[in-house]
Design a protein around this motif. Structure first.
Motif, PDB file in Angstrom:
ATOM      1  N   PRO A 177      61.904 160.380  26.557  1.00  0.00           N
ATOM      2  CA  PRO A 177      63.267 160.001  26.158  1.00  0.00           C
ATOM      3  C   PRO A 177      63.339 158.728  25.322  1.00  0.00           C
ATOM      4  CG  PRO A 177      63.269 160.774  28.421  1.00  0.00           C
ATOM      5  CD  PRO A 177      61.829 160.662  28.009  1.00  0.00           C
ATOM      6  N   ALA A 178      62.542 157.728  25.654  1.00  0.00           N
ATOM      7  CA  ALA A 178      62.571 156.476  24.895  1.00  0.00           C
ATOM      8  C   ALA A 178      61.969 156.633  23.512  1.00  0.00           C
ATOM      9  CB  ALA A 178      61.831 155.382  25.669  1.00  0.00           C
ATOM     10  N   LEU A 179      61.114 157.631  23.328  1.00  0.00           N
ATOM     11  CA  LEU A 179      60.456 157.830  22.040  1.00  0.00           C
ATOM     12  C   LEU A 179      61.289 158.687  21.088  1.00  0.00           C
ATOM     13  CD1 LEU A 179      56.816 158.507  23.304  1.00  0.00           C
ATOM     14  CD2 LEU A 179      57.690 156.404  22.269  1.00  0.00           C
ATOM     15  N   VAL A 180      62.261 159.401  21.626  1.00  0.00           N
ATOM     16  CA  VAL A 180      63.118 160.258  20.795  1.00  0.00           C
ATOM     17  C   VAL A 180      64.175 159.382  20.128  1.00  0.00           C
ATOM     18  CG1 VAL A 180      64.780 162.152  20.801  1.00  0.00           C
ATOM     19  CG2 VAL A 180      62.710 162.309  22.198  1.00  0.00           C
ATOM     20  N   THR A 181      63.976 159.089  18.859  1.00  0.00           N
ATOM     21  CA  THR A 181      64.888 158.228  18.104  1.00  0.00           C
ATOM     22  C   THR A 181      65.379 158.950  16.854  1.00  0.00           C
ATOM     23  OG1 THR A 181      63.124 157.246  16.761  1.00  0.00           O
ATOM     24  CG2 THR A 181      63.629 156.185  18.877  1.00  0.00           C
ATOM     25  N   ARG A 182      66.491 158.460  16.319  1.00  0.00           N
ATOM     26  CA  ARG A 182      67.001 159.023  15.064  1.00  0.00           C
ATOM     27  C   ARG A 182      65.960 158.919  13.965  1.00  0.00           C
ATOM     28  NH1 ARG A 182      72.762 157.340  12.793  1.00  0.00           N
ATOM     29  NH2 ARG A 182      71.757 158.454  11.073  1.00  0.00           N
TER      30      ARG A 182
END
Length: 337
Positions: A177-182
């Motif tokens: 989750p923390a790695l999923v960025t715009r």
């Protein structure tokens, strides 16, 4: 269909199934319509691996890649004299050293254009680490050799039924989750779109982007990543003119009728991307590295030490990787396939 330069195949771990499926691929070169290819090193290993499958493999030792095209019709061209003993299922430091040197030279030949593409045989990373291999895998090794940042060397799994790209790869699920960025979604989607145009001949690639959470978050009831990250990324990509849709619930996206609606699925994490393609196309899956200045493919399987030398390993994925590499190299020359 012949690429301008022959394709370079790195041997992979000689104790695994790569040598035998390479030999089988050469034996099926005509029926599979493969472009000429050569293997870097391991002539003795290849001959013994072929014998374990009942293949009488003629080998032509070549001094330079340009000799491969002429030799290919009658023998498997092998570049270089480096070799080791063939001991299937029992990886050694000697074998890892041969695999490392084969990968290094094959990559260099593709970089200079002496080889039209590189097809990498599967390796045992733990053994390679013992002989100086410092990258997490072959994708990162090839990216480093080409001067491309790891995050811009995008792994796509491709088979007859489906193409998928994992946004995050070899990380714990709790870290996703923390790695999923715009930025990551937009960056990888652009790389995928450019590669599908350049290497796969798709004029307007249709990219389906999955949600992270069950039911794509269900309007925030099962997580807000879709609302706060994924939807804004999709909107930005659509504003650039890319044919992007989503976020799609991953549990329904890969149904037979849904797969006709997109050319590639950009998935949020490793298993979300790999489970469907390994279910649908296990024996014909190809790992393609997008975003490189060279063409690189690999069969989407590992060393399979447990079945090496037993004559039962399928060569279909290696054949598919060779065919795809030849087609992509051909398209990069501006020729239709």
């Amino acid at each position: 269909m012949i690429a301008a330069a022959p394709l370079a195949v790195s041997l992979g771990d000689p104790a695994g199934i790569a040598p035998e499926v390479i030999a089988q691929s050469w034996a099926e070169r005509s029926s599979a319509q493969l472009s000429p290819f050569f293997v870097v090193g391991g002539a003795q290993v290849l001959r013994a691996a072929a014998a374990s499958r009942g293949i009488d493999l003629p080998i032509a030792l070549i001094a330079s890649p340009d000799e491969a095209v002429h030799a290919f019709a009658n023998a498997l061209p092998v570049l270089g004299l480096e070799d080791c003993a063939f001991v299937p299922g029992a990886p050694t430091s000697e074998g890892a050293r041969l695999a490392f040197h084969s990968l290094t030279r094959a990559t260099d030949l593709a970089k200079t254009g002496t080889a039209g593409a590189i097809i990498t045989g599967p390796i045992a990373k733990s053994k390679l680490a013992q002989v100086g291999f410092t990258q997490p895998g072959q994708t990162e090794f090839v990216a480093d050799a080409c001067g491309v940042a790891w995050q811009d060397a995008v792994m796509m799994l491709a088979g007859p039924s489906l193409r998928t790209v994992p946004l995050t790869v070899h990380v714990a699920l709790s870290a996703v989750p923390a790695l999923v960025t715009r930025d990551l979604i937009e960056r990888k989607a652009r790389i995928v779109a450019r590669a599908l145009i350049r290497d796969f001949g798709l004029s307007t690639p249709r990219i389906a982007i999955t949600g992270l959470n069950p039911h794509a978050g269900e309007d925030g009831r099962m997580g807000r990543e879709e609302i706060e990250v994924i939807v804004p990324a999709i909107a930005a990509l659509q504003a650039e003119g890319l044919a992007v849709t989503g976020p799609h619930p991953a549990d329904a996206l890969f149904a037979q009728n849904e797969r006709t609606r997109f050319d590639v699925a950009l998935c949020m994490y490793h298993d979300q991307a790999l489970i469907p393609i390994k279910t649908l196309d296990f024996d014909q899956g190809v790992n393609v590295t997008l975003g490189l200045p060279i063409v690189r493919t690999s069969p989407d399987h590992g060393t399979a030490f447990g079945i090496a030398g037993k004559g039962i390993a399928s060569a279909n994925a290696m054949i598919a990787a060779l065919r795809m590499a030849g087609e992509c190299a051909h398209r990069r020359l501006g020729h239709p396939v």
